[in-house]
Design an enzyme around this catalytic site. Sequence first.
Site, PDB file in Angstrom:
ATOM      1  N   ASP A  99     -12.671  23.771  -8.264  1.00 33.96           N
ATOM      2  CA  ASP A  99     -13.645  24.750  -7.776  1.00 33.96           C
ATOM      3  C   ASP A  99     -15.072  24.330  -8.087  1.00 33.96           C
ATOM      4  O   ASP A  99     -15.931  24.293  -7.217  1.00 33.96           O
ATOM      5  CB  ASP A  99     -13.349  26.156  -8.353  1.00 33.96           C
ATOM      6  N   ASP A 102     -18.824  21.217 -14.002  1.00 33.00           N
ATOM      7  CA  ASP A 102     -19.887  21.644 -14.901  1.00 33.00           C
ATOM      8  C   ASP A 102     -20.191  20.460 -15.832  1.00 33.00           C
ATOM      9  O   ASP A 102     -20.862  19.511 -15.429  1.00 33.00           O
ATOM     10  CB  ASP A 102     -19.383  22.903 -15.631  1.00 33.00           C
TER      11      ASP A 102
HETATM   12  P1  IMP Z   1     -16.289  21.407 -17.073  1.00 30.68           P
HETATM   13  O1  IMP Z   1     -15.134  20.843 -17.820  1.00 30.68           O
HETATM   14  O2  IMP Z   1     -17.438  21.754 -18.006  1.00 30.68           O
HETATM   15  O3  IMP Z   1     -16.752  20.555 -15.934  1.00 30.68           O
HETATM   16  O4  IMP Z   1     -15.844  22.813 -16.559  1.00 30.68           O
HETATM   17  C1  IMP Z   1     -15.251  23.025 -15.365  1.00 30.68           C
HETATM   18  C2  IMP Z   1     -14.519  24.352 -15.372  1.00 30.68           C
HETATM   19  O5  IMP Z   1     -15.297  25.375 -16.010  1.00 30.68           O
HETATM   20  C3  IMP Z   1     -14.297  24.821 -13.946  1.00 30.68           C
HETATM   21  O6  IMP Z   1     -13.036  24.431 -13.524  1.00 30.68           O
HETATM   22  C4  IMP Z   1     -14.405  26.312 -14.074  1.00 30.68           C
HETATM   23  O7  IMP Z   1     -13.131  26.836 -14.358  1.00 30.68           O
HETATM   24  C5  IMP Z   1     -15.279  26.555 -15.259  1.00 30.68           C
HETATM   25  N1  IMP Z   1     -16.644  26.857 -14.808  1.00 30.68           N
HETATM   26  C6  IMP Z   1     -17.715  26.058 -14.832  1.00 30.68           C
HETATM   27  N2  IMP Z   1     -18.803  26.665 -14.343  1.00 30.68           N
HETATM   28  C7  IMP Z   1     -18.396  27.895 -13.978  1.00 30.68           C
HETATM   29  C8  IMP Z   1     -19.058  29.007 -13.371  1.00 30.68           C
HETATM   30  O8  IMP Z   1     -20.269  29.002 -13.062  1.00 30.68           O
HETATM   31  N3  IMP Z   1     -18.298  30.100 -13.125  1.00 30.68           N
HETATM   32  C9  IMP Z   1     -16.979  30.177 -13.447  1.00 30.68           C
HETATM   33  N4  IMP Z   1     -16.310  29.150 -13.991  1.00 30.68           N
HETATM   34  C10 IMP Z   1     -17.012  28.022 -14.266  1.00 30.68           C
HETATM   35 MG    MG Z   2     -11.457  25.713 -13.156  1.00 29.75          MG
END
Ligand code: IMP
Ligand code: MG
Length: 180
Positions: A99, A102
Site C-alpha cells: 500500500d 515509508d
Molecule cells: P515502512 O516499513 O516504514 O516502509 O512501513 C510501511 C508500512 O507502514 C506500510 O505497509 C503501512 O502498513 C504502514 N504505514 C506507513 N505509512 C502509513 C500511513 O501514512 N498510514 C497508514 N499506514 C502507514
Molecule cells: Mg502495510
Amino acid sequence: MDQYHLNRLLTAEEITSMVKKLADQISQDYVGKELILVCILKGAFMFLSDLIRHLKISVEIDFVRLASYGSGMKSSGNIEITKDIELPIEGKDVLIIEDIIDSGHTLQFLKDRLILSNPRSVKICALLDKKARREVKIEADYLGIDVDDVFVVGYGIDFSENYRNLPEIYYVTPSEKQKS
Ligand code: IMP
Ligand code: MG
C-alpha cells in the site's frame, strides 16, 4: 476517532486511473512470464483486488502478513512474518504489492526474505510512497504516486484498524477542537 480530521488526498476516480495505469504496465512487462503477486496484508488488500481486475495476463496471488515492532505511527527495523506465503516461488517472477512505502524497512525485509527462495525476479509495486521518510535504499519498480510526509488512511490503509473501508484516500490531521 472524532479528534481527527480527514482531508481528501485522492478521489476514487484518481485511484482507479492510477491502478489501471499500473495494471497496464505490469501486463505489458510480464507477458509470457509466470507471475506471482505477493500482497502485504492487511493494507494492500483493496489495491491488489482492484489491480488484478485490470490485468490482461494470468497471475497467481499469495499473501504475507508482517508485524513490525515500533512505536505508534513509525515502523522499526524489527520485522517478523506472522503469515507466510504458501505458493512455491522458485523460478517464478514475484511482484510484491504494497500500500505505502515509508521508511522502507518492511519491503527491504520482505524482498531479502523472498530472494532466499530463488525466484526468477522480485519487484515491488506500491500505490503510495513517502520518499522523504526513507531510511533504507529501496524503491518501487511500479509506483502509483508520491505523497508528502503525512499520515494517510482509506482504500485499505488504516489508522488503528479504522478507515480501511473508505473508497478514497485521506490524510489525517488533528481536528480544530483538539488543536484549541
Ligand atoms: P515502512 O516499513 O516504514 O516502509 O512501513 C510501511 C508500512 O507502514 C506500510 O505497509 C503501512 O502498513 C504502514 N504505514 C506507513 N505509512 C502509513 C500511513 O501514512 N498510514 C497508514 N499506514 C502507514
Ligand atoms: Mg502495510
